[in-house]
Structures are given as structure tokens and as C-alpha cells.
Write an enzyme that holds these catalytic residues in place. Structure first.
Site, PDB file in Angstrom:
ATOM      1  N   LEU A 126      11.116   9.871   9.850  1.00 15.48           N
ATOM      2  CA  LEU A 126      11.621   8.335  10.740  1.00 15.48           C
ATOM      3  C   LEU A 126      12.832   7.486  10.021  1.00 15.48           C
ATOM      4  O   LEU A 126      13.548   7.359   9.501  1.00 15.48           O
ATOM      5  CB  LEU A 126      11.060   7.623  11.076  1.00 15.48           C
ATOM      6  CG  LEU A 126      10.820   6.053  12.008  1.00 15.48           C
ATOM      7  CD1 LEU A 126      11.944   7.040  13.349  1.00 15.48           C
ATOM      8  CD2 LEU A 126       9.887   5.609  13.048  1.00 15.48           C
ATOM      9  N   GLU A 128      14.870   6.237   6.656  1.00 19.81           N
ATOM     10  CA  GLU A 128      16.072   6.018   5.321  1.00 19.81           C
ATOM     11  C   GLU A 128      15.927   5.449   4.726  1.00 19.81           C
ATOM     12  O   GLU A 128      15.200   3.685   4.575  1.00 19.81           O
ATOM     13  CB  GLU A 128      17.129   5.684   6.657  1.00 19.81           C
ATOM     14  CG  GLU A 128      16.723   7.294   7.834  1.00 19.81           C
ATOM     15  CD  GLU A 128      17.876   7.708   8.448  1.00 19.81           C
ATOM     16  OE1 GLU A 128      19.223   6.737   8.291  1.00 19.81           O
ATOM     17  OE2 GLU A 128      17.853   8.684   9.475  1.00 19.81           O
ATOM     18  N   GLY A 132      14.185   0.943   8.059  1.00 23.93           N
ATOM     19  CA  GLY A 132      12.679   1.201   7.616  1.00 23.93           C
ATOM     20  C   GLY A 132      11.885   0.237   8.953  1.00 23.93           C
ATOM     21  O   GLY A 132      11.781   0.747   9.739  1.00 23.93           O
ATOM     22  N   ARG A 268     -25.646  -4.797 -12.475  1.00 28.30           N
ATOM     23  CA  ARG A 268     -25.681  -5.378 -13.090  1.00 28.30           C
ATOM     24  C   ARG A 268     -26.114  -6.883 -14.194  1.00 28.30           C
ATOM     25  O   ARG A 268     -26.550  -7.021 -12.772  1.00 28.30           O
ATOM     26  CB  ARG A 268     -23.675  -5.712 -13.112  1.00 28.30           C
ATOM     27  CG  ARG A 268     -23.138  -6.649 -14.108  1.00 28.30           C
ATOM     28  CD  ARG A 268     -23.106  -6.092 -15.782  1.00 28.30           C
ATOM     29  NE  ARG A 268     -22.166  -6.805 -15.935  1.00 28.30           N
ATOM     30  CZ  ARG A 268     -21.592  -6.828 -17.928  1.00 28.30           C
ATOM     31  NH1 ARG A 268     -22.407  -5.157 -18.378  1.00 28.30           N
ATOM     32  NH2 ARG A 268     -21.352  -6.956 -18.845  1.00 28.30           N
ATOM     33  N   HIS A 338     -17.254  -6.489  -9.803  1.00 31.62           N
ATOM     34  CA  HIS A 338     -17.263  -5.621 -11.251  1.00 31.62           C
ATOM     35  C   HIS A 338     -16.621  -6.576 -12.648  1.00 31.62           C
ATOM     36  O   HIS A 338     -17.120  -6.411 -13.442  1.00 31.62           O
ATOM     37  CB  HIS A 338     -16.625  -4.700 -11.434  1.00 31.62           C
ATOM     38  CG  HIS A 338     -16.901  -3.652 -10.126  1.00 31.62           C
ATOM     39  ND1 HIS A 338     -16.740  -3.015  -8.848  1.00 31.62           N
ATOM     40  CD2 HIS A 338     -16.891  -2.063 -10.731  1.00 31.62           C
ATOM     41  CE1 HIS A 338     -17.506  -2.233  -8.352  1.00 31.62           C
ATOM     42  NE2 HIS A 338     -17.991  -1.698  -9.579  1.00 31.62           N
ATOM     43  N   GLY A 339     -16.277  -7.864 -12.351  1.00 29.38           N
ATOM     44  CA  GLY A 339     -15.709  -8.763 -13.846  1.00 29.38           C
ATOM     45  C   GLY A 339     -14.506  -7.275 -14.377  1.00 29.38           C
ATOM     46  O   GLY A 339     -13.867  -6.576 -13.420  1.00 29.38           O
ATOM     47  N   GLY A 340     -14.976  -7.651 -15.952  1.00 29.82           N
ATOM     48  CA  GLY A 340     -13.866  -6.727 -16.633  1.00 29.82           C
ATOM     49  C   GLY A 340     -13.912  -5.253 -15.811  1.00 29.82           C
ATOM     50  O   GLY A 340     -12.797  -4.670 -16.233  1.00 29.82           O
ATOM     51  N   GLU A 363       3.584   3.265   8.137  1.00 31.62           N
ATOM     52  CA  GLU A 363       3.545   2.823   9.754  1.00 31.62           C
ATOM     53  C   GLU A 363       3.988   1.692  10.501  1.00 31.62           C
ATOM     54  O   GLU A 363       3.014   0.920  11.335  1.00 31.62           O
ATOM     55  CB  GLU A 363       2.286   3.918  10.021  1.00 31.62           C
ATOM     56  CG  GLU A 363       2.369   4.989   9.309  1.00 31.62           C
ATOM     57  CD  GLU A 363       1.447   5.966  10.167  1.00 31.62           C
ATOM     58  OE1 GLU A 363       1.400   5.635  11.204  1.00 31.62           O
ATOM     59  OE2 GLU A 363       0.962   6.844   9.478  1.00 31.62           O
ATOM     60  N   THR A 365       5.249  -2.299   8.263  1.00 26.40           N
ATOM     61  CA  THR A 365       4.636  -3.434   7.787  1.00 26.40           C
ATOM     62  C   THR A 365       3.222  -4.519   8.651  1.00 26.40           C
ATOM     63  O   THR A 365       3.660  -4.339  10.332  1.00 26.40           O
ATOM     64  CB  THR A 365       5.089  -4.428   7.213  1.00 26.40           C
ATOM     65  OG1 THR A 365       5.763  -4.616   7.719  1.00 26.40           O
ATOM     66  CG2 THR A 365       6.617  -3.404   6.286  1.00 26.40           C
TER      67      THR A 365
HETATM   68  C1  LIG Z   1       3.334   5.164   0.198  1.00 27.56           C
HETATM   69  C2  LIG Z   1       4.619   5.509   1.484  1.00 27.56           C
HETATM   70  C3  LIG Z   1       4.612   6.223   2.752  1.00 27.56           C
HETATM   71  C4  LIG Z   1       5.224   6.575   3.561  1.00 27.56           C
HETATM   72  N1  LIG Z   1       5.492   7.017   5.024  1.00 27.56           N
HETATM   73  C5  LIG Z   1       6.262   7.551   5.723  1.00 27.56           C
HETATM   74  C6  LIG Z   1       6.286   8.561   6.014  1.00 27.56           C
HETATM   75  O1  LIG Z   1       5.167   9.592   5.961  1.00 27.56           O
HETATM   76  N2  LIG Z   1       7.858   8.415   6.963  1.00 27.56           N
HETATM   77  C7  LIG Z   1       7.754   7.928   7.123  1.00 27.56           C
HETATM   78  O2  LIG Z   1       9.068   7.443   8.455  1.00 27.56           O
HETATM   79  N3  LIG Z   1       8.431   6.049   6.581  1.00 27.56           N
HETATM   80  C8  LIG Z   1       7.240   6.448   5.502  1.00 27.56           C
HETATM   81  N4  LIG Z   1       6.951   5.471   4.672  1.00 27.56           N
HETATM   82  C9  LIG Z   1       8.441   4.298   5.216  1.00 27.56           C
HETATM   83  C10 LIG Z   1       6.992   3.164   5.930  1.00 27.56           C
HETATM   84  O3  LIG Z   1       6.780   3.118   6.529  1.00 27.56           O
HETATM   85  C11 LIG Z   1       7.971   1.645   5.305  1.00 27.56           C
HETATM   86  O4  LIG Z   1       8.385   1.472   3.802  1.00 27.56           O
HETATM   87  C12 LIG Z   1       8.219   0.824   6.470  1.00 27.56           C
HETATM   88  O5  LIG Z   1       8.160   0.231   7.817  1.00 27.56           O
HETATM   89  C13 LIG Z   1       8.337  -0.306   5.895  1.00 27.56           C
HETATM   90  O6  LIG Z   1      10.185  -0.115   6.053  1.00 27.56           O
HETATM   91  P1  LIG Z   1      11.209  -0.339   4.867  1.00 27.56           P
HETATM   92  O7  LIG Z   1      10.521   0.147   3.815  1.00 27.56           O
HETATM   93  O8  LIG Z   1      12.414  -0.292   5.270  1.00 27.56           O
HETATM   94  O9  LIG Z   1      10.875  -1.757   4.159  1.00 27.56           O
HETATM   95  P2  LIG Z   1      11.949  -3.189   4.837  1.00 27.56           P
HETATM   96  O10 LIG Z   1      12.337  -2.569   6.289  1.00 27.56           O
HETATM   97  O11 LIG Z   1      12.862  -3.187   4.226  1.00 27.56           O
HETATM   98  O12 LIG Z   1      11.235  -4.448   5.476  1.00 27.56           O
HETATM   99  C14 LIG Z   1      11.425  -5.343   3.879  1.00 27.56           C
HETATM  100  C15 LIG Z   1      10.324  -6.230   4.491  1.00 27.56           C
HETATM  101  O13 LIG Z   1      11.112  -7.554   5.746  1.00 27.56           O
HETATM  102  C16 LIG Z   1      10.174  -7.758   6.093  1.00 27.56           C
HETATM  103  N5  LIG Z   1      10.872  -7.589   7.753  1.00 27.56           N
HETATM  104  C17 LIG Z   1      11.762  -6.654   8.364  1.00 27.56           C
HETATM  105  N6  LIG Z   1      12.152  -6.684   9.039  1.00 27.56           N
HETATM  106  C18 LIG Z   1      11.271  -7.938   9.438  1.00 27.56           C
HETATM  107  C19 LIG Z   1      11.144  -9.358  11.172  1.00 27.56           C
HETATM  108  N7  LIG Z   1      11.642  -8.646  12.005  1.00 27.56           N
HETATM  109  N8  LIG Z   1      10.162  -9.519  10.557  1.00 27.56           N
HETATM  110  C20 LIG Z   1       9.846 -10.059   9.573  1.00 27.56           C
HETATM  111  N9  LIG Z   1       9.780  -9.140   8.936  1.00 27.56           N
HETATM  112  C21 LIG Z   1      10.453  -8.512   8.422  1.00 27.56           C
HETATM  113  C22 LIG Z   1       8.650  -6.788   6.259  1.00 27.56           C
HETATM  114  O14 LIG Z   1       7.554  -6.418   6.580  1.00 27.56           O
HETATM  115  C23 LIG Z   1       8.971  -6.620   4.535  1.00 27.56           C
HETATM  116  O15 LIG Z   1       8.083  -6.807   4.083  1.00 27.56           O
HETATM  117  C24 LIG Z   1       6.199   5.402   3.811  1.00 27.56           C
HETATM  118  C25 LIG Z   1       6.012   3.995   2.771  1.00 27.56           C
HETATM  119  C26 LIG Z   1       5.650   4.084   1.745  1.00 27.56           C
HETATM  120  C27 LIG Z   1       4.973   3.000   0.759  1.00 27.56           C
END
Ligand SMILES: Cc1cc2nc3c(=O)[nH]c(=O)nc-3n(C[C@H](O)[C@H](O)[C@H](O)COP(=O)(O)OP(=O)(O)OC[C@H]3O[C@@H](n4cnc5c(N)ncnc54)[C@H](O)[C@@H]3O)c2cc1C
Length: 380
Positions: A126, A128, A132, A268, A338-340, A363, A365
């Protein structure tokens, strides 16, 4: 973990089986897998063979026909052994959802049994590079050519990217916004599917996260899941379930951190007594234990709502928000206890703390979870 209430004999036996697999197939390899960023395919093979990768799906498609409440306890157990495995099992369940909920009888019969058996590992595409949280702004395109669809675009942060056997790809087939998005089943060996970059992460290194390129990827008409234009609805419903999975993984990770902290605090000594006898430590442990039980209760309640056919999206968002914040707090406190020794690799708690961070991001933030919860409060 306190023995879960209300489980049948069969369900208790299932949880024992999960513990056994975690002890035999996961625990001995954790350090090596995390150090060398090895994808634990053998663990997924074992889980698949034991019928643990399609637990919530019907038996006729190779699933386990278990309620979500049980499935979530299974994820908790797996995540307490290694987050990559718990989260991987959750992602696998999520990638089967579009076919199960929106697929034709033929699609279900073809694609679900190998996925439930772990013979095929799935990935969900999903996010890109440019979208996100605002997922409906995605720009990957799918265009109809004769009786095929041709997909072009880039996907970011794909869990299992480059290791998966199939990709559930959300792509634009129509107008801008959510109504122009469709969902496609793309086998990994389709020409044009390439892993462009493997991300080097803060934690969860044995779970591959990759940037994927879809360059002129041609799939037959029959690989479209649901009608054109319902892809965003499919993606959001898949995420509602996925958030329950992340909540359960958060509980499992936090539990592992609490167990490690309690063991350490009993052994500990400082000022001639075990540090657990200092109220400053035992109160911290008490708060950790209480928050974990609360997070599990919220997660189980959301799972039960889903099992009962009730709306559960808001409760899933609450569970994901609360449980992942709990995992972050508990793992951080476990390092403190755990400290250090909490800051060095000899003990697992520094890894738990690095792993917890991702649960507040994936999934949706935790800001997006608050948005979902806040919107529900604004509706009738
Ligand atoms: C290890 C890992 C595995 C992942 N696996 C998948 C996967 O399998 N498939 C997939 O599709 N995606 C995957 N993701 C992507 C993940 O779902 C996104 O990183 C996440 O949804 C956030 O999108 P972004 O990184 O583009 O951040 P952004 O959308 O750019 O957000 C940046 C910051 O702005 C905040 N923000 C954005 N919009 C708002 C709003 N309206 N109000 C308040 N705050 C906002 C966010 O909370 C964040 O703090 C993965 C990410 C990681 C790190």
C-alpha cells in the site's frame, strides 16, 4: 502470562503447540537471525505446517476456523519469542484477507490454501515513497490492456519484500482519491517485479522491509480482486484486522520485556539486597504488568467484537494505539531496570526497545490511530 479465561481444551492445546514451536524453531536462532538479517523462512514453514498461518480463515480454504481472540493470543506468543515472526504471521493473515473477503470462489480456491499452509508467503503493498499515512494519494498505476492489467509504480516499506511469493498491490485504475484504487494479486515471479532496495532498520532486522519496483508488470484480468475502485475499501478493512495483529504483537513484546526485567530484578543485588526489593523498581514492574494486562484486555475485546460481527475498527485503533505505546514504555523501563546491562547486547531488552518503536509506526502511525478514534467520536 496468566492462563487466558474461556478457552476450550483444543484452544489451550493450540497455544501449547505455538509455545513449543517458538521454543524449538525460533528461540535458538534469534541472535543469529537478528545479527545477520536472516529472513526466518524455516520458522514460517513450521508455522504453516502446523496450520498457524491462516488461523482465522475457513477450513475449506486451508484455514483454522479459530476466533480472532485465539488468533491474537497466538500472535502474542510468537511476538514474545521474536517480533519478526509475530509480525510476519500478522502480515501473512492480512495478505490473505483481500482474497477471502472480496475474491471469487475460484480465486479463494487457488490462492488461499497455499498461503494458509505457509507454502506461499505474502506481502502487502500500500505505502509508496510519496504516500504513507495519506494512502489514498498513491500513484502506482494499473491499466487495462486487452484481457490483462499492466502495473507500473514503486512501493515503499514492503514487509517480506523480495522474499514473498505473492504481493497484494493497491494501484490506481481510475480517478484521483480513494474511489480510483483497485487491488491486484501479483505472483512474485511475474516479469517486472523487482526488489530495488532492502532497508537497514533500527530493529526487527530479520523481517525484510523493501522498496519494490513494479515495472510493466502484466497480470491476467482474473488477478483483480473485487471490482475496480473498491481497492481502498479492501485496503482499509485489511488494516483494521492488521491493527489487531500489531496490538497483539505489542502485548507479546512487552511481556517478554517484563519477564526479562523481573528475572533480572530478582537476581541483581545492590546495597546488599535484590533490586526488586526497592520500591522504585517494584513499582515500575507493577506498572509494566498492569499496562500489559490492560493492553491485552483491550486487544481481546476488539477481537471479540470482530468475532461477533460487530463494528470493530475504532476498538482496533484503540488497541493498536494503547498496546504499542505500552510496548514502547515497558521496553524502555525494562532497559532502565537492567541499568548498564540494559544497554548492551548481552541482554535482550535493548533489542526489545528498538523493536517496540516500529509498532507505533506500522499499519497507521499512532497519530493516525487517534485520527480514526477522534473521527468516530464525531459521528453519530
Ligand atoms: C518496518 C516497517 C514495515 C512496514 N511494512 C509495510 C507493509 O508491509 N506494507 C505497507 O504498505 N506499508 C508498510 N510500512 C509503511 C508504514 O505503514 C508507514 O511508514 C506508515 O503508514 C507511515 O507512513 P510514512 O512513513 O509515509 O509517514 P508519513 O505519512 O509521511 O508521516 C510522517 C509523520 O507525520 C504524521 N502525520 C501524517 N499525517 C498526519 C495527520 N493527518 N495528523 C497527524 N499526524 C500526521 C505521522 O504520524 C508521522 O509522524 C512499513 C513501515 C515500516 C517502518
Amino acid at each position: 502470562m496468566a492462563a487466558p479465561l474461556g478457552l476450550s481444551e483444543e484452544q489451550r492445546a493450540l497455544l501449547d503447540l505455538v509455545k513449543d514451536i517458538a521454543r524449538r524453531e525460533v528461540a535458538p536462532h534469534v541472535d543469529e537471525w537478528e545479527r545477520d538479517a536472516v529472513f526466518p523462512r524455516p520458522a514460517f514453514d513450521a508455522l504453516g505446517k502446523a496450520g498457524l498461518l491462516g488461523l482465522v480463515y475457513p477450513e475449506e480454504y486451508g484455514g483454522g476456523a479459530q476466533p480472532n481472540a485465539v488468533y491474537l493470543l497466538v500472535l502474542e506468543e510468537l511476538a514474545s519469542a521474536l517480533l519478526s515472526v509475530g509480525l510476519g504471521a500478522s502480515v501473512q493473515t492480512l495478505t490473505i484477507f483481500p482474497t477471502h473477503a472480496y475474491g471469487t470462489a475460484e480465486q479463494k480456491a487457488r490462492w488461499m490454501p497455499p498461503a494458509c499452509a505457509g507454502e506461499w508467503i505474502g506481502a502487502y503493498c500500500l505505502s509508496e515513497p510519496g504516500s504513507g499515512s495519506d494512502a489514498s494519494a498513491l500513484v502506482t498505476k494499473a491499466e487495462r490492456e486487452g484481457d490483462s492489467w499492466v502495473i507500473n509504480g514503486r512501493k515503499a516499506f514492503v514487509t517480506h519484500g523480495g522474499e514473498a511469493d505473492y504481493y497484494q498491490v493497491l494501484a490506481r485504475t481510475g480517478e484521483a482519491g480513494p474511489a480510483g484504487i483497485s487491488c491486484f494479486f501479483v505472483p512474485a515471479d511475474t516479469p517486472g517485479v523487482t526488489r530495488e532496495k532492502l532497508e537497514h532498520k533500527m530493529g526487527m532486522r530479520s523481517s525484510p522491509t523493501a522498496a519494490m519496483l513494479f515495472d510493466g508488470v502484466r497480470v491476467p484480468e482474473g488477478h483483480l480482486i473485487g471490482e475496480p475502485g473498491v481497492g481502498f475499501r479492501i485496503a482499509m478493512q485489511a488494516l483494521d484486522g492488521g491493527r489487531l495483529g500489531i496490538a497483539a504483537c505489542s502485548v507479546g513484546l512487552a511481556r517478554a520485556a517484563l519477564d526479562a526485567a523481573v528475572t533480572f530484578a530478582r537476581e541483581r543485588e545492590a546495597f546488599r539486597k535484590p533490586i526488586i526489593e526497592f520500591q522504585g523498581i517494584s513499582f515500575m514492574l507493577a506498572d509494566m504488568a498492569t499496562q500489559i494486562d490492560a493492553a491485552r484486555a483491550l486487544t481481546q475485546e476488539a477481537g471479540r467484537r470482530r468475532d461477533a460481527g460487530e463494528p470493530f475498527a475504532t476498538q482496533a485503533a484503540m488497541a493498536k494505539l494503547f498496546a504499542s505505546d505500552t510496548a514502547m514504555r515497558v521496553t524502555t523501563d525494562a532497559v532502565q531496570v537492567h541499568g548498564g546491562y540494559g544497554y548492551v547486547e548481552e541482554f535482550p531488552v535493548e533489542r526489545y526497545m528498538r523493536e517496540a518503536k516500529v509498532l507505533q509506526i506500522v499499519e497507521g502511525t499512532n497519530q493516525i490511530q487517534r485520527l480514526v478514534i477522534g473521527r468516530s467520536l464525531g459521528r453519530d
